[in-house]
Scaffold this motif. Sequence first.
Motif, PDB file in Angstrom:
ATOM      1  N   THR A  61     -10.177 -16.245 -30.580  1.00 50.85           N
ATOM      2  CA  THR A  61     -11.635 -16.219 -30.731  1.00 50.85           C
ATOM      3  C   THR A  61     -12.371 -17.014 -29.655  1.00 50.85           C
ATOM      4  OG1 THR A  61     -11.520 -18.103 -32.255  1.00 50.85           O
ATOM      5  CG2 THR A  61     -11.476 -15.892 -33.219  1.00 50.85           C
ATOM      6  N   GLY A  62     -11.660 -17.569 -28.702  1.00 50.01           N
ATOM      7  CA  GLY A  62     -12.331 -18.301 -27.636  1.00 50.01           C
ATOM      8  C   GLY A  62     -11.334 -18.825 -26.624  1.00 50.01           C
ATOM      9  N   TYR A  63     -11.859 -19.251 -25.478  1.00 51.30           N
ATOM     10  CA  TYR A  63     -11.012 -19.882 -24.470  1.00 51.30           C
ATOM     11  C   TYR A  63     -11.845 -20.832 -23.619  1.00 51.30           C
ATOM     12  CZ  TYR A  63     -12.850 -16.405 -21.091  1.00 51.30           C
ATOM     13  OH  TYR A  63     -13.660 -15.625 -20.305  1.00 51.30           O
ATOM     14  N   ALA A  64     -11.132 -21.718 -22.940  1.00 46.14           N
ATOM     15  CA  ALA A  64     -11.744 -22.621 -21.963  1.00 46.14           C
ATOM     16  C   ALA A  64     -11.000 -22.431 -20.654  1.00 46.14           C
ATOM     17  CB  ALA A  64     -11.659 -24.061 -22.431  1.00 46.14           C
ATOM     18  N   LEU A  65     -11.725 -22.066 -19.616  1.00 48.90           N
ATOM     19  CA  LEU A  65     -11.148 -21.900 -18.280  1.00 48.90           C
ATOM     20  C   LEU A  65     -11.577 -23.066 -17.412  1.00 48.90           C
ATOM     21  CD1 LEU A  65      -9.732 -20.181 -16.056  1.00 48.90           C
ATOM     22  CD2 LEU A  65     -11.983 -19.139 -15.633  1.00 48.90           C
ATOM     23  N   THR A  66     -10.603 -23.696 -16.758  1.00 51.59           N
ATOM     24  CA  THR A  66     -10.886 -24.808 -15.853  1.00 51.59           C
ATOM     25  C   THR A  66     -10.319 -24.482 -14.485  1.00 51.59           C
ATOM     26  OG1 THR A  66     -10.739 -26.375 -17.688  1.00 51.59           O
ATOM     27  CG2 THR A  66     -10.668 -27.288 -15.470  1.00 51.59           C
ATOM     28  N   ALA A  67     -11.131 -24.675 -13.444  1.00 54.70           N
ATOM     29  CA  ALA A  67     -10.683 -24.477 -12.061  1.00 54.70           C
ATOM     30  C   ALA A  67     -11.294 -25.577 -11.201  1.00 54.70           C
ATOM     31  CB  ALA A  67     -11.103 -23.105 -11.543  1.00 54.70           C
ATOM     32  N   GLY A  68     -10.431 -26.285 -10.468  1.00 51.77           N
ATOM     33  CA  GLY A  68     -10.918 -27.363  -9.608  1.00 51.77           C
ATOM     34  C   GLY A  68     -11.642 -28.456 -10.366  1.00 51.77           C
ATOM     35  N   GLY A  69     -11.295 -28.642 -11.625  1.00 52.35           N
ATOM     36  CA  GLY A  69     -11.936 -29.673 -12.442  1.00 52.35           C
ATOM     37  C   GLY A  69     -13.226 -29.239 -13.102  1.00 52.35           C
ATOM     38  N   HIS A  70     -13.650 -27.992 -12.905  1.00 56.73           N
ATOM     39  CA  HIS A  70     -14.876 -27.474 -13.515  1.00 56.73           C
ATOM     40  C   HIS A  70     -14.500 -26.514 -14.647  1.00 56.73           C
ATOM     41  CE1 HIS A  70     -17.648 -28.941 -10.291  1.00 56.73           C
ATOM     42  NE2 HIS A  70     -16.497 -28.953  -9.629  1.00 56.73           N
ATOM     43  N   LYS A 119     -17.484 -26.126  -5.566  1.00 56.11           N
ATOM     44  CA  LYS A 119     -18.491 -26.979  -6.185  1.00 56.11           C
ATOM     45  C   LYS A 119     -18.709 -26.638  -7.660  1.00 56.11           C
ATOM     46  CE  LYS A 119     -21.057 -27.739  -1.897  1.00 56.11           C
ATOM     47  NZ  LYS A 119     -22.369 -27.613  -1.210  1.00 56.11           N
ATOM     48  N   ARG A 120     -18.603 -25.355  -7.983  1.00 54.02           N
ATOM     49  CA  ARG A 120     -18.778 -24.969  -9.382  1.00 54.02           C
ATOM     50  C   ARG A 120     -18.017 -23.695  -9.681  1.00 54.02           C
ATOM     51  NH1 ARG A 120     -23.989 -21.808 -10.923  1.00 54.02           N
ATOM     52  NH2 ARG A 120     -24.481 -20.618  -9.048  1.00 54.02           N
ATOM     53  N   LEU A 121     -17.746 -23.486 -10.958  1.00 55.65           N
ATOM     54  CA  LEU A 121     -17.066 -22.303 -11.460  1.00 55.65           C
ATOM     55  C   LEU A 121     -18.127 -21.380 -12.051  1.00 55.65           C
ATOM     56  CD1 LEU A 121     -14.372 -20.871 -12.124  1.00 55.65           C
ATOM     57  CD2 LEU A 121     -14.302 -22.209 -14.243  1.00 55.65           C
ATOM     58  N   LYS A 122     -18.178 -20.140 -11.584  1.00 58.36           N
ATOM     59  CA  LYS A 122     -19.260 -19.239 -11.949  1.00 58.36           C
ATOM     60  C   LYS A 122     -18.715 -17.906 -12.451  1.00 58.36           C
ATOM     61  CE  LYS A 122     -23.274 -16.851  -9.914  1.00 58.36           C
ATOM     62  NZ  LYS A 122     -24.046 -16.637  -8.676  1.00 58.36           N
TER      63      LYS A 122
END
Length: 261
Positions: A61-70, A119-122
């Motif tokens: 029902t959900g997930y958290a994606l992290t890349a480069g600390g974002h 700089k950010r994950l988009k």
Amino acid sequence: MLALCLVLSTALSASALLIGERKGEAGESLRIANARQDLNGDGKADPITLALTGEEEGYYTGYALTAGGHRIRNESFWAFWVKLEVLDLDEKDDYKEIVISSSAENDVKTMYIYRYDGKRLKLLGALPGGRNGEKGKYVAFPGDGTVVTYQLTDILGSFDRQIRYKLDGKTGKLALIREGVYPSLGDQTATVTRAFKAYAAPTEKKAAVTLKKGEKLTRTGTDGKNWVRCSTSKGETVWIKAAAEDPGSEWAYYALIDGYG
């Protein structure tokens, strides 16, 4: 069994990268997959983590994606398998994109496409991902900044039409490419059961030809609205209107399509 996969898919893009595979049993409270890959062309491997954050009735029902600390979270999610890939959306830039595919039952429901620019994950876009999980057949990343999908449509019967998206330089999001013709996936042949009119183009008001009983037609595409493009047995390209003026004429085409009669 619920599964979280990190896999290579060369059918999608020659630049797709293998980053492993992980599976999880139903009942586990957390599923985490880790990888490292240069996502922004700076020569440094960026850490990538995908954590599945919830479960209900055997579905994620959900997930958290992290890349480069974002980190980005997605709680608007319902799938029994999830696939994570690193692909090259546009071979002319320095970026590699993260693609998360989700599926419920036998259909790929949505592809979530992300970019990390250092700089950010988009999120670039959440796109329908084609059917049956056969991504090599129903989804492609040609490497030219576009995503090619085949999506089910119901115009004179059900079939898959090609839908393309391209990264918009102004918004930074994947946008639908509007086209005059959306090609169909695979040819479907039908037999005319009653004479009716066909047109040279959807914009034409005068019929180009009257199709006769017994004539063969092959469906080749659609305008995405209410017209279907066909090829006749004589090699002519004609268009058929779904909302036909002659009552029953649409059924003359539809009724004998293989699998729909």
